[in-house]
Design an enzyme around this catalytic site. Structure first.
Site, PDB file in Angstrom:
ATOM      1  CD  GLN A 126     -69.604  -8.236 -35.891  1.00 52.97           C
ATOM      2  OE1 GLN A 126     -70.032  -7.960 -34.629  1.00 52.97           O
ATOM      3  NE2 GLN A 126     -70.246  -8.083 -36.883  1.00 52.97           N
ATOM      4  N   GLY A 127     -64.802 -10.257 -35.240  1.00 55.46           N
ATOM      5  CA  GLY A 127     -63.725  -9.155 -35.358  1.00 55.46           C
ATOM      6  C   GLY A 127     -63.790  -8.440 -36.348  1.00 55.46           C
ATOM      7  CE1 TYR A 128     -67.268  -8.670 -39.510  1.00 53.69           C
ATOM      8  CE2 TYR A 128     -68.823  -7.019 -40.072  1.00 53.69           C
ATOM      9  CZ  TYR A 128     -68.432  -8.250 -40.183  1.00 53.69           C
ATOM     10  OH  TYR A 128     -69.111  -8.943 -41.131  1.00 53.69           O
ATOM     11  CB  SER A 129     -64.809  -2.246 -34.396  1.00 57.46           C
ATOM     12  OG  SER A 129     -66.035  -1.940 -34.853  1.00 57.46           O
ATOM     13  CD  GLU A 244     -74.741  -6.476 -36.176  1.00 57.94           C
ATOM     14  OE1 GLU A 244     -74.088  -5.975 -37.135  1.00 57.94           O
ATOM     15  OE2 GLU A 244     -74.466  -6.018 -35.160  1.00 57.94           O
ATOM     16  CB  SER A 382     -73.074   5.153 -35.537  1.00 58.78           C
ATOM     17  OG  SER A 382     -73.044   5.884 -36.574  1.00 58.78           O
ATOM     18  CG  ASN A 383     -79.060   4.719 -34.598  1.00 52.15           C
ATOM     19  OD1 ASN A 383     -78.552   3.675 -34.656  1.00 52.15           O
ATOM     20  ND2 ASN A 383     -80.095   4.864 -33.757  1.00 52.15           N
ATOM     21  CD  GLU A 384     -75.329   9.549 -35.265  1.00 52.42           C
ATOM     22  OE1 GLU A 384     -74.731   8.551 -35.160  1.00 52.42           O
ATOM     23  OE2 GLU A 384     -76.001  10.131 -34.619  1.00 52.42           O
TER      24      GLU A 384
END
Lengths: 397, 376
Positions: A126-129, A244, A382-384
């Site tokens: 997966q090329g996301y970040s 996801e 992230s959870n935030e």
């Protein structure tokens, strides 16, 4: 409304148990018992068994190779595979890009990619970040410029899990610099053997090589490998993120994790009693188990909603937040439980190694797993960020 | 496995919600609480005769709707949404639950009166020294001919000032805290020798200290089943009060959300501040998890007692903590106005606070859960 399984569901449960008992790869079981790091072939061994049975993609529509199971059958499946401590298959093809392709792809893309995801022939990443785009994913800067029938892609991706083994990658790239952030992004399927791709390892806290930096330099990607419309890639990305997040709850495997903690706490001594008799430690296990029950029934309610035609929506962020917190608490308790023997660093068995690692078997991986699992509240949004999603999409803030 | 409600269950919820929205708005609730009876008895009658709601968990042969714990949970959640002070928990869930469990002549005699709205039951189980231990009972029931003679003191008996009947736990034998010898009695609330000290409770209801002095009761007042029966009906009541809590918590969360969109500080609605957004998301997650736990425990009430108790204790400990979190943060987010009597939010907070400890605090239930599931 009832919790009991029907006669058909019980029969299915038995069928699944028998199938796992008779077909789970023995070599893989041995490696898991020894606490070895697993290689690509290990994942593929179980993948192939499931593929041959037709059970590799339970959640997919039947027309694309799914099993046609009910939500309850899928629940039984995940319970039974966790109970038997089966490894979880890599999600990148089966749980991520597969659903994007069958939902948004062209007939040609479906015909080309879906069978190879099912068979395990293609390994996906997966090329996301990007280095500058983590939580703010839409700020990504990897550019794709059309040149004839190709896009020419330049940029850098990071945290790319298993890219060192990947045949294909799904990438978010910018195709319109002028548009508002989310509106200039496209979703590309990239052959990882293309000239101009460089993969460099990133070693994480537990000593694992799971993630990588991926550099793209004038990589040519055929326009036909773009999924959905140009500049509409964010739609695919959001769809994928919601998918996801549901998988991320990990209820069944956390249940098995609780059982493991209990067995460690029964084996470890604390004074003249087992650790599980320690009031403080016992309370932590009890609270964890109860929180896991709450997560389980929240997921079951959400699945019931999904059965009633509601897809996974923003409330799946709740499952991600609570599921990932529980996974972390489990690893924290395991490390606490093993006491001194969390400290020795076990490199894994190399070729010809036959010396037994220091400390009890259940202790070797406690610290590395604790370190590694810090990732769960960071990845997948992230959870935030998940809280931002609920605030905006559910609470209307 | 199936998680869908029946049409009848949907109808119960919708009908009750509409009725309560009319009869229980915040101003009307204030007026009834301030009245001399401390309630509007007409609402209870209407629930019985106009809506048929009090028959929800009873068998059709008694004139009920044929439901059970799920119906009780639905109704209690709606009651929670308006912080109703109706004695549904004590009369229908607890009294009705005990009568359904024992069956026979006493059930045939009393259940129709519950369904019809004529019977109101107070559950006299707590004692000053007993905390949450159901066997920590000093009230005695001494055999006397065919009947018994009651002596003792029961504390904080909700709905007792309105009650026609009292459901009393008392000891026919055994020492204090012994399980053996604890029995359940259904008696006339006005029997000779009963004195009450009535008082309002902090959450808007009415309760009593009850003193039994040589109260002669007939032998058939004993509902056979002992401590096992008492634990079962208290478990059912615990889940019901948790269901009520989900309604209370939903309103606390919703009220806070609405307020945060209206209240302006530093030139913008306070709901725009991320620190408050995340707090309200955490409140939302507690509400959803409480709902999940109530569903879980409701569906496990008929399992063998060890599994039932573990499920109920898991539910209550989670809901108690959630109610505490949601209540306190609702007040905090409202700021100064939250600690006045002026807004409904504070009244929801008070009910949530009492529910926290009702039938056992989070710690009590964590202990019970551990004893059942985490043996050495």
């Amino acid at each position: 409304m009832q919790l009991e399984f029907s006669a058909e569901e019980l029969a299915f449960q038995q069928e699944v148990r028998t199938f796992i008992a008779e077909n789970y790869p023995q070599e893989l079981r041995g490696k898991q018992d020894e606490g070895d790091e697993l290689a690509k072939e290990d994942f593929l061994a179980w993948h192939k068994v499931l593929y041959n049975k037709g059970w590799v993609a339970p959640a997919w529509p039947v027309e694309y190779g799914g099993t046609g199971w009910t939500a309850t059958q899928r629940f039984i499946w995940s319970e039974e595979t966790a109970r038997a401590d089966c490894i979880r298959l890599m999600p990148f093809g089966l749980a991520m890009v597969g659903p994007v392709i069958y939902t948004f792809g062209t007939p040609e893309q479906k015909a080309k990619f879906l069978p190879r995801i099912l068979s395990g022939e293609d390994w996906w990443c997966q090329g996301y970040s990007e280095p500058g785009s983590g939580s703010d994913l839409a700020s990504l800067r990897t550019m794709a410029v059309q040149d004839g029938s190709d896009y020419v892609v330049n940029g850098q991706k990071t945290w790319t899990t298993m890219a060192q083994h990947a045949d294909w990658g799904f990438f978010l790239v910018r195709t319109d610099k002028e548009a508002k952030q989310q509106e200039g992004i496209s979703f590309l399927l990239v052959d990882m053997k293309s000239p101009g791709i460089t993969v460099r390892p990133i070693i994480t806290l537990g000593g694992e090589h799971e993630v990588n930096e991926v550099w793209l330099e004038d990589v040519r990607v055929p326009v036909e490998n773009r999924v959905y419309e140009e500049n509409k890639g964010w739609t695919c990305a959001k769809f994928l993120l919601a998918h996801e997040r549901t998988g991320i709850a990990g209820v069944a495997s956390s249940k098995r994790g609780v059982d493991k903690i209990k067995s460690i706490a029964r084996a470890e001594q604390d004074g003249d009693k087992p650790l599980i008799a320690n009031a403080f430690f016992k309370r932590k296990i009890a609270e964890l188990e109860i929180d896991l029950t709450a997560l389980e029934f929240t997921e079951l309610r959400s699945l019931a909603g999904a059965n009633a035609g509601k897809g996974p929506g923003p409330e799946s962020s709740l499952l991600k937040i609570k599921g990932s917190e529980i996974q972390q608490r489990l690893t924290e308790l395991a490390l606490e439980a093993v006491g001194h023997y969390g400290a020795p660093y076990f490199r894994g068995f190399g070729e010809g190694d036959n010396e037994h690692p220091i400390g009890p078997d259940y202790a070797h991986r406690a610290a590395p797993t604790y370190f590694n699992t810090r990732k769960t509240t960071i990845y997948g949004g992230s959870n935030e960020i998940q809280r931002n999603i609920i605030a905006k999409m559910v609470l209307g803030l | 496995m199936d998680f869908t409600y029946t049409e009848t269950q949907d109808m119960i919820r919708d009908t009750l919600a509409r009725f309560l929205a009319d009869t229980y708005d915040f101003e009307k609730r204030k007026v009834m609480i301030a009245s001399s009876a401390g309630r509007d008895a007409g609402i209870w009658s209407a629930l019985a005769t106009e809506l048929g709601m009090l028959g929800a968990p009873f068998a059709e042969e008694h004139g009920g709707l044929g439901g059970g714990a799920l119906e009780n949970a639905l109704i209690m959640e709606e009651m929670g949404k308006v912080i109703a002070i109706e004695p549904y928990l004590q009369t229908v869930v607890i009294g009705g639950g005990a009568l359904k469990a024992v069956g026979g002549a006493v059930a045939d005699a009393v259940i129709p009166g519950i369904i019809g709205g004529e019977v109101v039951i107070g559950f006299a189980y707590a004692e000053p020294q007993g905390r949450y231990d159901l066997a920590n009972i000093r009230t005695s029931a001494k055999a006397d001919g065919a009947g018994y003679v009651l002596n003792g003191h029961k504390g904080v008996v909700y709905a007792a000032p309105w009650a026609t009947h009292l459901l009393v736990t008392a000891r026919t034998g055994g020492g204090n805290r012994e399980r053996a010898g604890v029995e359940l009695f259904l008696i006339d609330a006005n029997a000779k020798g009963i004195t009450r000290r009535d008082y309002p409770t902090v959450d808007g209801s009415q309760a009593s200290e009850i003193y039994f002095e040589n109260v002669a009761i007939p032998g058939e007042a004993l509902l056979p089943g002992g401590i096992d029966l008492i634990e079962k009906i208290v478990d059912e009541a615990t889940v019901a009060v948790c269901a009520e809590a989900t309604g209370v918590m939903e309103k606390l969360h919703q009220g806070t959300l609405d307020y945060s969109k209206q209240r302006t500080q530093f030139g913008q609605p306070i709901g725009r501040f991320q620190v408050l957004q995340h707090r309200m998301v955490d409140m939302f997650m507690e509400v959803e998890q409480a709902r999940s736990m109530v569903l879980m425990a409701t569906l496990k009430l008929d399992l063998p007692s060890a599994q039932r108790k573990a499920a109920v204790s898991a539910c209550k400990s989670k809901v108690s903590k959630g109610a505490n979190f949601v209540g306190q943060n609702a007040i905090q987010t409202h700021g100064g106005i939250g600690i006045t009597q002026e807004l409904a939010i504070g009244h929801y907070f008070k009910r949530a606070t009492i529910i926290e400890g009702h039938f056992g605090s989070a710690d009590y239930h964590l202990d019970r859960y551990e004893q059942l599931t985490l043996a050495e």
